[in-house]
Design an enzyme around this catalytic site. Structure first.
Site, short mmCIF file in Angstrom:
data_model
loop_
_atom_site.label_atom_id
_atom_site.label_comp_id
_atom_site.label_asym_id
_atom_site.label_seq_id
_atom_site.Cartn_x
_atom_site.Cartn_y
_atom_site.Cartn_z
N LYS B 121 39.62 33.96 52.78
CA LYS B 121 39.76 33.00 51.68
C LYS B 121 38.40 32.35 51.40
O LYS B 121 37.67 32.00 52.34
CB LYS B 121 40.79 31.94 52.06
CG LYS B 121 41.23 31.02 50.92
CD LYS B 121 42.33 30.05 51.38
CE LYS B 121 42.81 29.14 50.27
NZ LYS B 121 43.86 28.21 50.72
N SER B 196 47.74 27.98 47.60
CA SER B 196 46.45 28.32 47.07
C SER B 196 45.82 29.60 47.63
O SER B 196 44.91 30.16 47.02
CB SER B 196 45.49 27.16 47.32
OG SER B 196 45.25 27.02 48.71
N SER B 220 49.94 26.39 51.56
CA SER B 220 49.05 27.36 50.90
C SER B 220 48.99 28.73 51.55
O SER B 220 48.45 29.66 50.96
CB SER B 220 47.64 26.79 50.78
OG SER B 220 47.60 25.84 49.75
#
Lengths: 547, 541
Positions: B121, B196, B220
């Site tokens: 990420k 996210s 997330s």
């Protein structure tokens, strides 16, 4: 005006270097502070009741005018730890801009603070020295504001639970300022990190950021509003400086910014209990400047009061200007700044144990106040006491001299007289000279037992200060042992009388002042080594014997 | 050994029979570039294990394996857009280097994750790659160091294949809030992957990489895992170092991971978990070998969860939750019951307080954590005539709408005069939430719930309705407030797209009980037959 901030610290080259420094730093990695959850009672006593404050001359003067000043001080002490508060960067005053920085103290994304345990130790030391209550559990908070020297956009500080609180500081005012003992309250001591520095270009068209100082540990000491004059405030600052130097937690250097005092001054009519509007003064880089700045500010405010313009005194920050000896408005405070403090989620609470605090307590040296009281009890005058106790090095020299058997008063006289004069002339400190406390005690003993005269003693002292060696070796080398043999002195006296028949005749005719002349002749012949008491006794007898 | 779970079909009668599943699977397994082992269906196989076996047996080279993944990545990426940055050249180089070391040094040089392609990420710092946090304000920023989790993966031999897309600084639930691109759901290109960590979830779902790292502040990792049909783990707060994770809400942020199987997820956790002296909030709690605690299918008893008490959170199966999701979760619950556990409904009265509490605390911390993005030292700088202009310009142009909104909310909540009513009160509620979860976890070994109230929704559907988007986090935020570990495993499908949309089951445990969650998740996954969580995208052309 265009504002360009230093691009240097954004360049990849320097940054890579920083990264290298970050990972290969020679300093040992910081371990987070152990947070053992033991509960223990604070070991330190509560603040003692305030002693009666004797008014100084200035305070008396203000009172005569119907006003009283109220002064409080915030002192920032920069700790001389090997590494910064929350990362493993070193800090050295005056090094190349942005040479001791890493991603953490530059506020790079993803970095986290790790508390340097040494900082807690320093804080506990100073807290104990200021007679504070130590918080067994304290925490860190974020103080938030934007400024280019503040990399994270917040300063890690302590807000509602400082590591130490409710203490006091004892001091003795200098004799030349009227003297007197004072006790000033200490509200709190807390840990925080320093910001970087802005370097403004000469043209004023751009500024550069140096983050070397960012993240350096500070202790902020907040006093009670207990001071009434400039000299009291200056002496409070000086005592803090002595404390941090005695404790070894900071070099206390004001010029380098290791010790910074921000002063709050207000004036109120005598008898009024409510404080007047306070004004903050910054930018004083000596204790003398603190004294002068405060006295100037008090006068300024009193004048405004007397002229009925007290409303002209507004809450503001003023800067002390050394060249004009005045304070000037720096910025007006528009209401209270909202720093939006909240608990720092990246750091666990600091939990102390009573064992930890006891350990630190035991390791602390004798502090200035205790030292002053000890010297006072030796029968030394306050003048002597302050001179000897105010400088850690001098005090250590003095104590060591006493340990070698010297008499306190005599040792004090030598240190404050010839040694101090020499140090002043040569701009040296007492630990930079070659004279040792042992030899000073030897010197004092040699004079006392009559081996040398006081005059010879002064000569030997200068020799020892400059070149070192022992009293014994200098005496032997220069053949300085006092002549105390009456027969030898008698022979020299006889010789002097025989060599100067004219003067002898005049003496005997009644000009008895000439005894000094003969004494001088004998001293000259003995190269100053004749025992003056014996000499005068024998000379008197001889001069008067045959008359 | 008696054959386990005889009544498999009966057990899973809730399954929505979808003929397209079988069709799809056949298509996928015939993909020339797809290693058959990693795409097998039924009991989810371990991709990491098969890579390791291939490398050690000499059957395949790391370069081959990497090339397979990269070719699939190149084929699917134009439609999925999981990655902000793909380090394909570096990945190929590292794979070749690994092959050389295997050739000269033998098996000793092969780390536990050798040749495993990892997506990271983009809010996790990587030393030799851009790291933007999904924000324009960090466009072009390259950190000087690897995040601890990334460093540990690399030290275990993993190859970082690229940086995955996310909602800016982790603030969002759809990945539409990225400052760079919108990622799509591999199950249906018109839908969001969740967020996210949407890029990390979609990348594993589309088999663009083997496993991936995400971060979970309020769900997330878990919600996108559910949306994309992959396994997602949110570890206990402090289990994995946050050093190198761009902070969103420091007291809630956790680095988590995605895999296409529980085994892979467990393997990654073993590598990234553990104390880190660079993160004072990381735990010194022992790290077990999570993978070794997993029981292989052929060794399972008929009732492997005998004696286990599972609570199904009542508040997560009511109003506002899709009926399809509810029935998937209920079916999963009865599956757990069939495996021998006792499943009961449990009420958590403070559950609904989680959402407002979360948004106050997370925004407050965010408003502080994002102050460093000021345009002074790195990232986007907009020149101005004065300092406020520089700050204002840089932040106005560099930060996105959602981020600005949360900074404003957080600044407000921390302001003098409002602090007590918002921040302080939220902290008090957080304590209540923690307490109610801890009490429930004294009575039950595991709590279960959906990972999200719905399956993946359409791109753009909630972008202009932040409250609707925030409401979608109801299933997950409480877990962050309580600091607990939670595992999401795919458990079924609801209608939608060409092949149905996956639904994930969230399993919540006591602090540091990841081992137990992974063990139960693994049993659940192994016994959940006839579901394939390989997205239809891989069957297409």
């Amino acid at each position: 005006m265009a504002l360009t901030l230093l691009r240097g610290i954004r360049t990849p080259t320097l940054f890579r270097r920083n990264a290298g420094l970050f990972f290969t730093t020679i300093h040992p990695p910081l371990s987070s502070f152990t947070t053992r959850a033991e509960s223990a009672q604070a070991t330190e006593s509560k603040a003692a009741p305030k002693s009666i404050q004797l008014a100084t001359k200035e305070a008396a003067e203000h009172k005569k005018q119907g006003f009283e000043a109220v002064i409080g001080i915030e002192t920032h002490v920069q700790l001389s730890t090997v590494t910064k508060a929350f990362c493993s960067c070193p800090y050295n005053y005056g090094s190349q801009p942005n040479s001791t920085v890493c991603p953490t103290c530059m506020g790079h994304p993803g970095t986290l603070p790790v508390l340097n345990a040494k900082v807690v130790e320093c804080a506990v030391k100073l807290g104990l020295a200021l007679n504070c209550e130590i918080s067994m559990t304290s925490k860190f908070d974020r103080k938030q504001y934007f400024y280019p020297d503040l990399p994270k956009g917040y300063q890690i500080s302590q807000f509602d639970i400082p590591i130490a609180k409710e203490g006091y500081l004892d001091l003795d005012l200098p004799v030349e300022f009227g003297g007197g003992h004072r006790r000033f309250g200490v509200t709190r001591v807390h840990i925080e990190e320093d910001a970087g520095k802005l370097l403004h270009s000469e043209s004023g068209s751009y500024s550069q950021v140096d983050l070397n100082r960012a993240g350096v540990p500070l202790l902020e000491i907040v006093s009670e509003p207990d001071m009434r004059t400039g000299i009291e405030a200056a002496e409070y600052g000086a005592e803090i400086q002595r404390l941090v130097r005695y404790l070894g937690v900071s070099n206390g250097n004001m010029q380098e910014g290791s010790l910074r005092c921000d002063v709050n001054v207000s004036v109120r009519p005598v008898g009024q209990s409510k404080f007047g509007t306070k004004v903050e003064i910054k930018n004083m880089n000596s204790f003398s400047a603190i004294n002068r700045a405060i006295d100037y500010e008090i006068s300024r405010q009193i004048v405004l009061h007397k002229e009925g313009q007290a409303d002209q005194i507004v809450q503001e920050t003023r800067l002390w200007d050394e060249s004009s000896q005045k304070t000037f408005t720096m910025r007006k405070k528009e209401g209270l700044a909202d720093y939006r403090y909240f608990p720092e989620p990246d750091l666990p609470e600091v939990v102390l144990t009573s064992d930890y605090i006891d350990e630190i307590h035991k390791s602390m040296p004798e502090l200035p106040e205790a030292k002053r009281r000890r010297y006072e009890n030796m029968g030394l005058s306050m003048q002597d006491v302050l001179f000897l106790a105010n400088d850690d090095n001098v005090a250590r020299f003095f104590d060591s001299t006493l340990e070698h058997g010297a008499d306190a008063k005599l040792a004090a006289n030598w240190i404050m007289g010839d040694i101090a004069a020499y140090l002043k002339n040569e701009k040296l400190s007492i630990d930079e000279i070659k004279l040792t406390p042992l030899e000073l005690s030897e010197l004092i003993a040699s004079i006392k037992n009559g081996t040398i005269s006081g005059k010879i003693g002064k000569e030997i002292l200068i020799e020892l200060i400059a070149k070192g060696g022992t009293v014994k070796s200098v005496i032997e080398e220069k053949d300085l042992v006092q002549i105390a043999d009456p027969a030898a002195i008698e022979a020299m006296v006889d010789q002097a009388l025989a060599d100067n028949p004219k003067q002898l005749e005049q003496y005997r005719a009644g000009k008895t002042k000439l005894q000094g002349f003969f004494a001088g002749q004998v001293m000259k012949a003995s190269k100053g080594k004749a025992n003056p008491v014996l000499l005068n006794k024998i000379l008197g007898e001889k001069l008067n014997a045959n008359s | 050994m008696p054959p386990p779970l005889q009544a498999q079909r009966l057990l899973l009668s809730h399954r929505r029979l979808n003929p397209s599943h079988r069709r799809r699977f056949t298509a996928v397994s015939s993909l020339p570039s797809a290693p058959a082992k990693t795409l097998a269906t039924g009991a989810a196989p371990s991709s990491i294990l098969s890579i390791r076996e291939s490398l050690l047996s000499g059957e395949r080279t790391a370069a081959d394996i990497t090339a397979d993944y990269l070719s699939r990545l190149r084929r699917t990426e134009p439609s999925v857009r999981s990655f902000i940055h793909v380090a394909d050249a570096a990945a190929e180089r590292e794979a070749e280097e690994l092959d050389r070391r295997i050739a000269t040094g033998g098996h000793d040089v092969v780390g536990p994750l050798a040749g495993v392609l990892v997506g990271v990420k983009d809010n996790l710092c990587t030393a030799n790659m851009p790291s933007t946090g999904g924000s324009q304000i960090l466009d072009g920023y390259r950190p000087a160091y690897d995040a601890t989790a990334v460093r540990r993966l690399r030290e275990a031999g993993a190859i970082v294949v690229g940086k995955t897309n996310l909602d800016e600084f982790g603030m969002g639930s759809t990945t539409e809030g990225s400052g760079f691109q919108v990622t799509t759901n591999p199950w249906d290109g018109s839908r969001v992957p969740g967020g996210s960590s949407g890029g990390s979830a979609s990348a594993v779902s589309a088999r663009q990489c083997v496993v991936s790292l995400g971060s979970d502040t309020g769900g997330s990792v878990r919600q996108p895992a559910s949306f994309c049909g992959v396994v997602g783990l949110k570890p206990t707060y402090g289990r994995v170092s946050r050093f190198g994770l761009m902070a969103y809400a420091s007291s809630l942020d956790v680095v988590g991971c995605f895999g296409s199987s529980v085994v892979d997820t467990a393997t990654i956790l073993s590598v990234i978990a553990g104390h880190d002296k660079m993160d004072s909030t990381s735990s010194t709690h022992d790290v077990p070998d999570y993978k070794s605690e997993l029981i292989p299918l052929d060794l399972l008893e008929s009732k492997p969860l005998n004696g286990m008490r599972i609570g199904i959170i009542r508040e997560t199966l009511g109003e506002g939750v899709d009926t399809g999701v509810i029935s998937s979760i209920k079916a999963a619950a009865s599956h757990l019951e069939q495996l021998g556990s006792v499943v009961e409904e449990v009420a958590l009265p403070s559950f609904s307080l989680g959402l407002p509490t979360y948004y106050i605390l997370a925004s407050s911390e965010a408003s502080s954590n994002l102050s460093r993005y000021d345009g002074i030292r790195y990232g986007r700088q907009i020149s101005a005539d004065d300092l406020n202009g520089l700050y204002g310009g840089s932040r106005a142009s560099g930060l996105g709408h959602e981020v600005k909104m949360r900074i404003l909310m957080g600044t407000y909540a921390l302001s003098a005069g409002y602090y007590d009513a918002y921040y302080k009160r939220a902290q008090q509620v957080r304590t209540l939430v923690k307490k109610s979860f801890n009490e429930a976890l004294e009575r039950y070994d595991i709590l279960v719930s959906p990972a999200a109230p719905s399956a993946a929704y359409k791109i753009g559907e909630k972008i202009n309705d932040p409250l609707a988007m925030y409401a979608g986090d109801i299933m997950t935020v409480n877990v962050n407030l309580a600091g607990l570990p939670a595992l999401v495993v795919p458990c079924g499908f609801v209608e939608g797209g060409s092949a149905g949309l996956p639904v994930g089951l969230q399993m919540i445990g006591s602090p540091f009980s990841e081992g137990n969650l992974l063990r139960v998740g693994h049993i659940f996954e192994q016994t959940l037959q006839n579901f394939s969580f390989v997205p239809p995208l891989l069957a297409e052309g």
